[in-house]
Design an enzyme around this catalytic site. Structure first.
Site, short mmCIF file in Angstrom:
data_model
loop_
_atom_site.label_atom_id
_atom_site.label_comp_id
_atom_site.label_asym_id
_atom_site.label_seq_id
_atom_site.Cartn_x
_atom_site.Cartn_y
_atom_site.Cartn_z
N LYS A 3 55.31 37.28 54.09
CA LYS A 3 54.04 36.63 53.75
C LYS A 3 54.20 35.82 52.45
O LYS A 3 54.77 36.32 51.47
CB LYS A 3 52.96 37.70 53.56
CG LYS A 3 51.61 37.12 53.22
CD LYS A 3 50.61 38.19 52.82
CE LYS A 3 49.35 37.52 52.32
NZ LYS A 3 48.68 38.12 51.25
N LYS B 184 52.60 34.69 45.54
CA LYS B 184 53.15 34.50 44.18
C LYS B 184 54.06 35.65 43.80
O LYS B 184 55.10 35.46 43.20
CB LYS B 184 52.00 34.48 43.15
CG LYS B 184 51.25 33.21 43.06
CD LYS B 184 50.39 33.18 41.80
CE LYS B 184 49.18 34.10 41.83
NZ LYS B 184 48.11 33.69 42.76
N LYS C 114 44.26 50.24 39.85
CA LYS C 114 44.87 50.17 38.53
C LYS C 114 44.99 51.58 37.94
O LYS C 114 46.01 51.94 37.36
CB LYS C 114 44.04 49.26 37.62
CG LYS C 114 44.81 48.73 36.45
CD LYS C 114 44.27 47.44 35.90
CE LYS C 114 45.13 46.99 34.73
NZ LYS C 114 44.66 45.77 34.10
P1 ADP Z 1 49.01 35.68 46.03
O1 ADP Z 1 49.40 36.68 47.11
O2 ADP Z 1 49.95 34.54 45.97
O3 ADP Z 1 48.76 36.35 44.68
P2 ADP Z 1 46.16 35.50 46.13
O4 ADP Z 1 45.98 36.96 46.35
O5 ADP Z 1 45.79 34.93 44.81
O6 ADP Z 1 47.66 35.07 46.51
O7 ADP Z 1 45.40 34.72 47.28
C1 ADP Z 1 44.12 34.16 47.21
C2 ADP Z 1 43.62 33.94 48.63
O8 ADP Z 1 44.56 33.13 49.38
C3 ADP Z 1 43.51 35.25 49.41
O9 ADP Z 1 42.15 35.62 49.44
C4 ADP Z 1 44.00 34.95 50.79
O10 ADP Z 1 42.88 34.75 51.63
C5 ADP Z 1 44.74 33.64 50.69
N1 ADP Z 1 46.19 33.82 50.92
C6 ADP Z 1 47.14 34.10 50.01
N2 ADP Z 1 48.38 34.14 50.56
C7 ADP Z 1 48.20 33.90 51.89
C8 ADP Z 1 49.10 33.81 53.01
N3 ADP Z 1 50.40 33.96 52.86
N4 ADP Z 1 48.57 33.55 54.22
C9 ADP Z 1 47.24 33.37 54.37
N5 ADP Z 1 46.34 33.43 53.36
C10 ADP Z 1 46.81 33.70 52.14
#
Ligand code: ADP
Ligand code: TRP
Length: 320
Positions: free
Chosen positions: A189, A192, A110
């Site tokens: 990948k 969100k 950040k």
């Molecule tokens: P985002 O990328 O949607 O913000 P987060 O960072 O909140 O997702 O993800 C929370 C957990 O979900 C991560 O610790 C990760 O292990 C898992 N995760 C998120 N996206 C994926 C993905 N595309 N494939 C596998 N695991 C994922």
């Protein structure tokens, strides 16, 4: 073995969250003892809207139960319902070197972006250490982005034990298998932030529409295709049965089909796979008081354990 993990309530869960994290946490609920909590105190560092945070918190608890977390086997609670953890956090803060926190990535990233960081974000890893140490957790399942924080928890526990005598159990990270990254609707990948997600609890009509719009290549329909590496096939493999996956692989290799057929099969399989969880979610959402009861019961069990550990820590450092 005592397993513990915290899940931040920051939005609707998608397939990546489920297959990459949630399913693996839930699979560990059969260990001797397990604790799962909705990390609303941590979420407060980013969600600054009271109604939104309260809603996300309850939603996250409902999601976990709908997806199979059994509150009779595991202790499920909301982080802020256990004030002992915040008190323990202070004990740990007094022995935390500034340099250790300056190296932690949430804060460092950040700052590097020139954004204002507050003391909550700076001390985020210490609250996380308190979360872990308060329950004598042995194993902490986390994604690889959280490994550094588990190392901080171990360091702080070790240095407290060294200074005041054996008090805390040293936790170990269990790194979730994220080798199979779940692809999103654009083949990148799923995340969100890329706006390419399939949500677990999305309305099934809306989900079907999204699936029908998944990007695919434009090779002619007659050409045989290698299923491995094809994101549509990867998504299908997550929700279909082994027999269905084998037939689909054969169809790819034979060629002569349209992606539309695969998408339809994917939408059907997803509905079957998440059908029960969606039903359970709808039922729980219509009985929020029942969910609050589950959380109150979880909090009372969690407080009992955290109270014992806090008393031990206070005794050790002279706060008697
Ligand atoms: P985002 O990328 O949607 O913000 P987060 O960072 O909140 O997702 O993800 C929370 C957990 O979900 C991560 O610790 C990760 O292990 C898992 N995760 C998120 N996206 C994926 C993905 N595309 N494939 C596998 N695991 C994922
Ligand atoms: N920081 C974790 C995350 O963003 C959530 C969390 C808070 C946590 N406290 C924890 C995870 C304790 C494991 C143990 O994913």
């Amino acid at each position: 073995m005592r397993v513990l993990s915290g899940i931040q309530p920051t939005g609707r869960p998608h397939w990546g969250n489920y297959f990459g994290a949630i399913r693996q946490y839930i699979d560990l609920q059969d260990e001797d003892e397990s604790y799962y909590f909705v990390a609303n105190l941590h979420a407060l560092t980013t969600v600054r809207d009271a109604r939104l945070l309260a809603g996300y918190t309850l939603d996250a608890a409902i999601d976990l139960v709908a997806l199979g977390l059994d509150p009779n086997r595991a202790t499920l609670f909301v982080q802020s319902d256990v004030p002992e953890v915040s008190e323990l956090c202070w004990l740990l803060l007094t022995g935390t070197p500034m340099g250790l926190l300056e190296r932690c990535h949430a804060y460092k990233d950040k700052k590097a972006k020139g954004l204002n960081a507050d003391a909550g974000l700076f001390t985020y890893p210490v609250l996380m250490a308190a979360d872990i140490l308060a329950y004598d957790a042995d194993i902490v399942p986390v994604g690889d982005d959280q490994i550094q924080h588990i190392e901080v928890a171990r360091d702080l526990a070790q240095s407290f034990n060294h200074h005041f005598g054996q008090t805390f159990t040293l936790p170990k990270a269990k790194i979730l298998d994220s080798s199979a990254k779940v692809p999103g609707t654009d083949g990148e990948k799923m995340s969100k932030s890329y706006n390419n997600t399939l949500e677990i609890f999305e309305d099934s009509k809306a989900q079907r529409k999204k699936i029908m719009r998944i990007m695919t290549d434009s090779r002619p329909m007659e050409e045989p295709k290698e299923p491995t590496g094809d994101h549509l096939f990867q998504l299908y493999s997550l929700v279909a049965t082994p027999d269905e996956i084998a037939s689909m692989a054969a169809l790819y290799q034979r060629g002569g089909f349209g992606y539309g057929e695969v998408k339809k099969a994917l939408a059907d399989a997803a509905e079957r796979y998440f059908g029960l969880a969606r039903e359970r979610r709808a039922e729980l959402a219509s009985q929020p008081d029942k969910v609050r009861e589950i959380l109150a019961d979880g909090a009372s069990r969690a407080r009992k354990k955290a109270g014992q550990v806090l008393a031990r820590a206070k005794q050790a450092c002279g706060l008697t």
